[in-house]
Design an enzyme around this catalytic site. Structure first.
Site, PDB file in Angstrom:
ATOM      1  N   PHE A 256      -1.495  -3.259  -0.430  1.00  9.73           N
ATOM      2  CA  PHE A 256      -2.473  -3.682   0.574  1.00  9.73           C
ATOM      3  C   PHE A 256      -2.735  -2.574   1.579  1.00  9.73           C
ATOM      4  O   PHE A 256      -1.795  -1.955   2.097  1.00  9.73           O
ATOM      5  CB  PHE A 256      -1.951  -4.898   1.359  1.00  9.73           C
ATOM      6  CG  PHE A 256      -1.851  -6.147   0.565  1.00  9.73           C
ATOM      7  CD1 PHE A 256      -2.899  -7.046   0.518  1.00  9.73           C
ATOM      8  CD2 PHE A 256      -0.686  -6.434  -0.152  1.00  9.73           C
ATOM      9  CE1 PHE A 256      -2.804  -8.218  -0.219  1.00  9.73           C
ATOM     10  CE2 PHE A 256      -0.577  -7.606  -0.890  1.00  9.73           C
ATOM     11  CZ  PHE A 256      -1.634  -8.498  -0.933  1.00  9.73           C
ATOM     12  N   ASP A 257      -3.999  -2.362   1.870  1.00  7.85           N
ATOM     13  CA  ASP A 257      -4.351  -1.627   3.080  1.00  7.85           C
ATOM     14  C   ASP A 257      -3.887  -2.460   4.277  1.00  7.85           C
ATOM     15  O   ASP A 257      -3.822  -3.699   4.195  1.00  7.85           O
ATOM     16  CB  ASP A 257      -5.874  -1.425   3.125  1.00  7.85           C
ATOM     17  CG  ASP A 257      -6.334  -0.881   4.460  1.00  7.85           C
ATOM     18  OD1 ASP A 257      -5.834   0.177   4.873  1.00  7.85           O
ATOM     19  OD2 ASP A 257      -7.173  -1.550   5.108  1.00  7.85           O
ATOM     20  N   ALA A 258      -3.589  -1.789   5.399  1.00 11.56           N
ATOM     21  CA  ALA A 258      -3.092  -2.526   6.574  1.00 11.56           C
ATOM     22  C   ALA A 258      -4.213  -2.888   7.552  1.00 11.56           C
ATOM     23  O   ALA A 258      -4.518  -4.064   7.772  1.00 11.56           O
ATOM     24  CB  ALA A 258      -2.027  -1.694   7.293  1.00 11.56           C
TER      25      ALA A 258
END
Lengths: 221, 221
Positions: B9-11
């Protein structure tokens, strides 16, 4: 300030007004200014993103991609021929009013353009504005298949002009471009047309002017 | 669609809402939303520009620089302690409402974060939201001293998870990040929260969702 022996100008936004496409945009939207700003912002973002991805495509292709994005963002469907007219506006962008006078003042120096533009785009816009005779070099990022502010791009200036970067005055209206050139050792003039805040990238231009006619006096020449 | 064996996941913008700093911005401006948008835009631009310049500084430093720019752009002078409060808001960004439920649905898979954030920033925001237990890896660009969408960044995922990129589903709300991951071979889900137009970078995500809870059904899991 080091002795300046030559000048390298950014093209889009510095010599030529990218927002002179607004007239062409008027044919497709009732918010031509917003459309033009979005198109320009995406055009720049795509140069940075493609260069970082290692997926170079030339500035004509990137400008077309940014136009396609902007048309979708504005929910506009246009014919191929209308899209072509919008793109063609880039080949005839108007220079800012003081460009010719400034180039006349500086014409005893070697003058170059150092630009993201593809060779065809640069030749076209310079020719359309009858400015060909002023420039010894039209330097395009296409030679190194990357985009500003990659150091490989700025190396084109010293290499073509046969001078160290600090003896070349690089002139740009784009704050991040001014920072990039400064990081590569140029003497840098930031033409801050809009009265903007300088970008915080760790590099400060040597000179800040509001229009190009202020350049010779700012350098004491 | 390839079999997905793990998620990365991107944050910022994907798990955590960068605009939850708006509350903190309210203390310094009566246009907290405009301030937050400008801050975020410059933060991203500075990651792209610094990576291209080969002048990496970590995401905390870049976020601070973007804040300084935004304060000047808004003609605001604030004390060190107020600036610190604005920055500290990044360490406690709120997750989007569906994040915890989605992570619960996916917790039988190895889950990673792959982010521009510095290691300290990622650890802080994950801990502040009591999400530590879900993630086997917090992968920061700091390991390669570049920023998304550089391919070197995306290589961190397969390397840490021990899987080919196509067996990792990379999830991002940022269209250009989704394109960058796709260029590096991931299976990609674009969480298009805003109903935006996909970027024209030559790469299309495998799946488009509007919020993270749509991810498991979109993948048939």
């Amino acid at each position: 300030m080091p002795l300046v022996r030559a000048f390298a100008f950014d093209a889009y936004g510095t010599l030529f007004d990218v927002h002179s496409v607004i007239e062409a945009c008027r044919a497709v939207t009732d918010d031509p200014q917003g459309f033009s700003l979005q198109w320009r912002q995406k055009q720049l973002e795509y140069t940075w993103l493609r260069a970082l991805m290692g997926r170079y495509e030339d500035f004509w292709a990137v400008t077309e991609a940014a136009l396609r994005f902007t048309l979708r963002r504005f929910n506009l469907a246009v014919s191929e021929s209308v899209a072509r007219q919008l793109m063609d506006a880039y080949l005839t962008l108007a220079p800012f009013p003081e460009v010719r006078g400034t180039l006349d003042r500086l014409k005893t120096y070697p003058l170059a353009i150092l630009s993201n533009g593809s060779p065809n785009m640069l030749e076209a816009v310079v020719r359309a504005n009858v400015l060909t005779g002023y420039f010894s070099h039209l330097l395009s990022v296409d030679a190194v298949k990357s985009y500003k502010p990659s150091p490989a791009v700025y190396e084109l200036g010293p290499s073509a002009l046969g001078l160290p970067a600090r003896e070349i005055c690089f002139v740009s209206a784009n704050a991040w471009d001014a920072a990039g050139a400064k990081a590569s050792g140029y003497t840098v003039a930031w033409c801050n047309r809009a009265g903007a805040a300088m970008d915080e990238l760790g590099f400060t231009p040597d000179v800040e002017i509001r229009s190009l006619d202020q350049l010779p006096p700012a350098l004491g020449i």
